[in-house]
Design a protein around this motif. Structure first.
Motif, PDB file in Angstrom:
ATOM      1  N   ALA A 147       0.787  -1.246   0.000  1.00 26.19           N
ATOM      2  CA  ALA A 147       0.000   0.000   0.000  1.00 26.19           C
ATOM      3  C   ALA A 147       0.814   1.289   0.000  1.00 26.19           C
ATOM      4  CB  ALA A 147      -0.963  -0.018   1.183  1.00 26.19           C
ATOM      5  N   LEU A 148       2.069   1.255  -0.482  1.00 25.93           N
ATOM      6  CA  LEU A 148       2.793   2.524  -0.606  1.00 25.93           C
ATOM      7  C   LEU A 148       2.067   3.379  -1.651  1.00 25.93           C
ATOM      8  CD1 LEU A 148       5.208   4.222   0.279  1.00 25.93           C
ATOM      9  CD2 LEU A 148       6.549   3.177  -1.543  1.00 25.93           C
ATOM     10  N   GLY A 149       1.745   4.618  -1.272  1.00 26.38           N
ATOM     11  CA  GLY A 149       1.044   5.512  -2.202  1.00 26.38           C
ATOM     12  C   GLY A 149      -0.460   5.538  -1.990  1.00 26.38           C
ATOM     13  N   ALA A 150      -0.984   4.628  -1.162  1.00 25.56           N
ATOM     14  CA  ALA A 150      -2.425   4.620  -0.872  1.00 25.56           C
ATOM     15  C   ALA A 150      -2.742   5.677   0.192  1.00 25.56           C
ATOM     16  CB  ALA A 150      -2.847   3.246  -0.380  1.00 25.56           C
ATOM     17  N   SER A 151      -4.031   6.036   0.287  1.00 27.85           N
ATOM     18  CA  SER A 151      -4.452   7.012   1.302  1.00 27.85           C
ATOM     19  C   SER A 151      -5.695   6.523   2.030  1.00 27.85           C
ATOM     20  CB  SER A 151      -4.809   8.357   0.674  1.00 27.85           C
ATOM     21  OG  SER A 151      -3.824   8.794  -0.197  1.00 27.85           O
ATOM     22  N   PHE A 152      -5.852   7.013   3.258  1.00 30.87           N
ATOM     23  CA  PHE A 152      -7.105   6.802   3.994  1.00 30.87           C
ATOM     24  C   PHE A 152      -7.498   8.145   4.595  1.00 30.87           C
ATOM     25  CE2 PHE A 152      -9.561   5.748   7.814  1.00 30.87           C
ATOM     26  CZ  PHE A 152     -10.590   5.040   7.217  1.00 30.87           C
ATOM     27  N   ASN A 153      -8.756   8.557   4.430  1.00 31.15           N
ATOM     28  CA  ASN A 153      -9.207   9.893   4.861  1.00 31.15           C
ATOM     29  C   ASN A 153      -8.282  10.991   4.348  1.00 31.15           C
ATOM     30  OD1 ASN A 153     -11.454   8.979   6.185  1.00 31.15           O
ATOM     31  ND2 ASN A 153     -10.573   9.087   8.245  1.00 31.15           N
ATOM     32  N   ASN A 154      -7.816  10.843   3.127  1.00 30.69           N
ATOM     33  CA  ASN A 154      -6.918  11.812   2.474  1.00 30.69           C
ATOM     34  C   ASN A 154      -5.530  11.927   3.098  1.00 30.69           C
ATOM     35  OD1 ASN A 154      -8.745  12.609   0.429  1.00 30.69           O
ATOM     36  ND2 ASN A 154      -9.855  13.818   1.959  1.00 30.69           N
ATOM     37  N   ASP A 155      -5.204  11.058   4.035  1.00 27.40           N
ATOM     38  CA  ASP A 155      -3.829  11.002   4.567  1.00 27.40           C
ATOM     39  C   ASP A 155      -3.122   9.806   3.957  1.00 27.40           C
ATOM     40  OD1 ASP A 155      -3.984  13.162   6.405  1.00 27.40           O
ATOM     41  OD2 ASP A 155      -5.149  11.868   7.762  1.00 27.40           O
ATOM     42  N   LYS A 156      -1.853   9.973   3.627  1.00 29.56           N
ATOM     43  CA  LYS A 156      -1.092   8.861   3.063  1.00 29.56           C
ATOM     44  C   LYS A 156      -0.956   7.732   4.083  1.00 29.56           C
ATOM     45  CE  LYS A 156       0.371  10.287  -1.057  1.00 29.56           C
ATOM     46  NZ  LYS A 156      -0.683  10.051  -2.033  1.00 29.56           N
ATOM     47  N   VAL A 157      -1.119   6.504   3.626  1.00 28.61           N
ATOM     48  CA  VAL A 157      -0.807   5.348   4.465  1.00 28.61           C
ATOM     49  C   VAL A 157       0.678   5.456   4.827  1.00 28.61           C
ATOM     50  CG1 VAL A 157      -0.486   2.832   4.431  1.00 28.61           C
ATOM     51  CG2 VAL A 157      -2.575   3.836   3.488  1.00 28.61           C
ATOM     52  N   GLY A 158       0.981   5.200   6.093  1.00 33.65           N
ATOM     53  CA  GLY A 158       2.374   5.336   6.536  1.00 33.65           C
ATOM     54  C   GLY A 158       2.562   6.567   7.402  1.00 33.65           C
ATOM     55  N   ASN A 159       1.526   7.438   7.473  1.00 31.73           N
ATOM     56  CA  ASN A 159       1.666   8.619   8.339  1.00 31.73           C
ATOM     57  C   ASN A 159       1.443   8.254   9.816  1.00 31.73           C
ATOM     58  OD1 ASN A 159      -1.087   8.414   8.661  1.00 31.73           O
ATOM     59  ND2 ASN A 159      -1.504  10.555   8.171  1.00 31.73           N
ATOM     60  N   CYS A 160       0.970   7.022  10.039  1.00 35.19           N
ATOM     61  CA  CYS A 160       0.851   6.449  11.395  1.00 35.19           C
ATOM     62  C   CYS A 160      -0.088   7.233  12.314  1.00 35.19           C
ATOM     63  CB  CYS A 160       2.224   6.299  12.051  1.00 35.19           C
ATOM     64  SG  CYS A 160       3.303   5.167  11.156  1.00 35.19           S
ATOM     65  N   LYS A 161      -1.101   7.840  11.724  1.00 38.23           N
ATOM     66  CA  LYS A 161      -2.113   8.531  12.522  1.00 38.23           C
ATOM     67  C   LYS A 161      -2.874   7.533  13.398  1.00 38.23           C
ATOM     68  CE  LYS A 161      -5.641  12.028  11.530  1.00 38.23           C
ATOM     69  NZ  LYS A 161      -6.173  12.855  10.413  1.00 38.23           N
ATOM     70  N   TYR A 162      -3.051   6.307  12.896  1.00 43.22           N
ATOM     71  CA  TYR A 162      -3.857   5.325  13.624  1.00 43.22           C
ATOM     72  C   TYR A 162      -3.033   4.139  14.108  1.00 43.22           C
ATOM     73  CZ  TYR A 162      -7.356   7.979  11.042  1.00 43.22           C
ATOM     74  OH  TYR A 162      -8.110   8.994  10.503  1.00 43.22           O
ATOM     75  N   THR A 191     -12.563  -0.097   0.466  1.00 42.12           N
ATOM     76  CA  THR A 191     -13.234   0.492   1.629  1.00 42.12           C
ATOM     77  C   THR A 191     -13.545   1.972   1.379  1.00 42.12           C
ATOM     78  OG1 THR A 191     -11.830  -0.953   2.970  1.00 42.12           O
ATOM     79  CG2 THR A 191     -12.945   0.832   4.147  1.00 42.12           C
ATOM     80  N   PRO A 192     -14.716   2.462   1.802  1.00 35.43           N
ATOM     81  CA  PRO A 192     -15.000   3.895   1.670  1.00 35.43           C
ATOM     82  C   PRO A 192     -13.910   4.740   2.355  1.00 35.43           C
ATOM     83  CG  PRO A 192     -16.972   2.722   2.378  1.00 35.43           C
ATOM     84  CD  PRO A 192     -15.854   1.721   2.384  1.00 35.43           C
ATOM     85  N   ASN A 193     -13.635   5.896   1.815  1.00 31.52           N
ATOM     86  CA  ASN A 193     -12.599   6.828   2.323  1.00 31.52           C
ATOM     87  C   ASN A 193     -11.177   6.351   2.089  1.00 31.52           C
ATOM     88  OD1 ASN A 193     -14.696   8.418   3.308  1.00 31.52           O
ATOM     89  ND2 ASN A 193     -14.660   7.362   5.283  1.00 31.52           N
ATOM     90  N   CYS A 194     -11.013   5.249   1.342  1.00 28.16           N
ATOM     91  CA  CYS A 194      -9.674   4.747   1.072  1.00 28.16           C
ATOM     92  C   CYS A 194      -9.376   4.898  -0.418  1.00 28.16           C
ATOM     93  CB  CYS A 194      -9.607   3.274   1.487  1.00 28.16           C
ATOM     94  SG  CYS A 194      -8.053   2.503   1.055  1.00 28.16           S
TER      95      CYS A 194
END
Ligand SMILES: *Cc1c(COP(=O)(O)O)cnc(C)c1O
Length: 406
Positions: free
Chosen positions: A183-198, A311-314
């Motif tokens: 998933a490099l380059g993917a986003s969730f809620n407009n944040d890049k995967v890998g930003n470790c928000k969650y 998934t929605p938002n992804c």
């Protein structure tokens, strides 16, 4: 003269047929002249390893994903292993991960002596099913068997509802380590995967079949400085050269100290240079993959098959183009085999990991019926940046033909 012409025509037809039946893999790397030049530069330079390219790559990955820190490894498997060690996961701890994944997502927990249990999936998306997870957590909470870490796998380049998973992690106090190998380059809620928000950490793979490659390689991102420092220590023998960290008296300029039992999991500068060069084309790669996904959506006109959902938002990186078939398992196998014999490199992602003999021997009653059902009805169609329009057309018409002729 006439026979020469006709044999020429036969030769041309033959060459066309050979070309037509060239094997199309499900995924492959895309290497250009710049990539080659960047690797060559390192080969002509002072450092082949532990030089400037690795920190430069780490910094660019931080910049791309928005994470504060990153640590490059010689594989995603090494990164997963070190992540669990650094989080002090070990004996008597439980690690839960998706069963719809490559074995490395589970094996990393075995390396550190932890127990592994598998999560069932949502058949529509192939991601872990959060409703089923909620039930499993409630049950585990009653018998004091909650997991220390859950490793969601961003299957095919998309992810589950990470916001909801994060809320669950707060309620049941487990840590989240994202296996974002796809998933490099993917986003969730407009944040890049890998930003470790969650999550506490995210791991990407740089294997040639993944979104970008360094030959072999993996990279971990995190916002936790102490986790970053421990990962660096484990990556290189547990050795520190930072005098501020020394336990013993500094003996001289040669002095270094080993503080824990680490490994040689370093990425070389040769590999990092390739990764860096590829990273420049990451957004282009995602664009190409998205266009291929769209081609399949528009050209697979058969009610027996459908692409699995995102998934929605992804926003998916589209590592895989998985189709689900409305067929029984015999027909599924038949279509799969016929496509392979026609040179179309379909693949199954994945045979559920909990059915692997290694995990079956443990005698644990894994309960993942959705993943078993899914594996009997799905396969991945080729998707990679250099896949041509004519190959795409060939794949779609062959698939349609095989479905009609069952
Ligand atoms: C490829 C992959 C890995 C392992 O990556 P390596 O870089 O080959 O070690 C782990 N998890 C998933 C889901 C993968 O697809």
């Amino acid at each position: 003269m006439r026979s020469e012409t006709s044999s020429l025509i036969i030769l041309i037809i033959h060459l066309r047929l050979v070309k037509m039946s060239e094997f199309i893999p499900y995924g492959r790397q895309d290497i250009d002249e710049n990539d080659i030049a960047e690797v060559e530069k390192v080969l002509r330079s002072e450092y082949l390893t532990s030089g400037p390219k690795v920190p430069e790559f780490e910094q660019k990955i931080c910049h791309y994903t928005g994470a504060r820190h990153s640590v490059a490894f010689n594989s995603a498997t090494s990164a997963l292993h070190v992540a669990l060690l650094s989080l002090q996961v070990g004996k008597n701890d439980w690690v839960w991960t998706s069963t719809n994944t490559f074995v490395a997502s589970a094996n990393c927990a075995e390396y550190v002596g932890a127990n592994v249990d598998f999560l069932d999936i949502d058949i529509q998306t192939g991601q872990i099913c959060l409703d089923l997870l909620e039930v499993k957590l409630k049950k585990a909470s009653k018998c004091n068997l909650l997991p220390k870490v859950i490793i969601p796998v961003h299957f095919g380049g998309a992810c589950c509802d990470m916001e909801r998973l994060h809320r669950m992690s707060l309620e049941y106090s487990f840590m989240i380590v994202e296996d974002a190998s796809h998933a490099l380059g993917a986003s969730f809620n407009n944040d890049k995967v890998g930003n470790c928000k969650y999550s506490v950490a995210t791991i990407f793979s740089l294997h040639p079949v993944k979104i970008i490659t360094s030959g072999e390689g993996g990279i971990l991102t995190t916002n936790i400085k102490s986790l970053h420092d421990r990962c660096c220590l484990y990556r290189s023998h547990g050795i520190t050269r930072d005098s501020g960290e020394f336990v013993n008296e500094n003996q001289g300029l040669w002095h270094y100290e080993q503080h824990l039992l680490g490994f040689n999991y370093r990425l070389s500068d040769i590999h990092a240079a390739l990764g860096l060069s590829q990273l420049r084309r990451l957004d282009k790669f995602i664009k190409d993959r998205t266009a291929i996904r769209q081609f399949y959506e528009e050209n697979l006109n058969c009610n027996l098959i459908s692409l699995i959902q995102v998934t929605p938002n992804c926003e998916s990186s589209h590592h895989l183009a998985v189709v689900s078939c409305n067929l029984d398992s015999e027909q599924h196998k038949q279509v799969f085999e016929r496509l392979r014999s026609q040179g179309i490199g379909v693949q199954l992602h994945y045979e559920p990991v909990h059915l692997q003999p290694y995990y079956q021997r443990k005698g644990i009653d894994y309960n993942c019926p959705n993943a078993e059902y899914y594996a009997q009805r799905s396969f991945s169609l080729p998707i990679f940046p250099s896949l041509s329009q004519s190959s795409l057309q060939r794949i779609c018409s062959q698939l349609e033909y095989e479905l009609k002729n069952l």
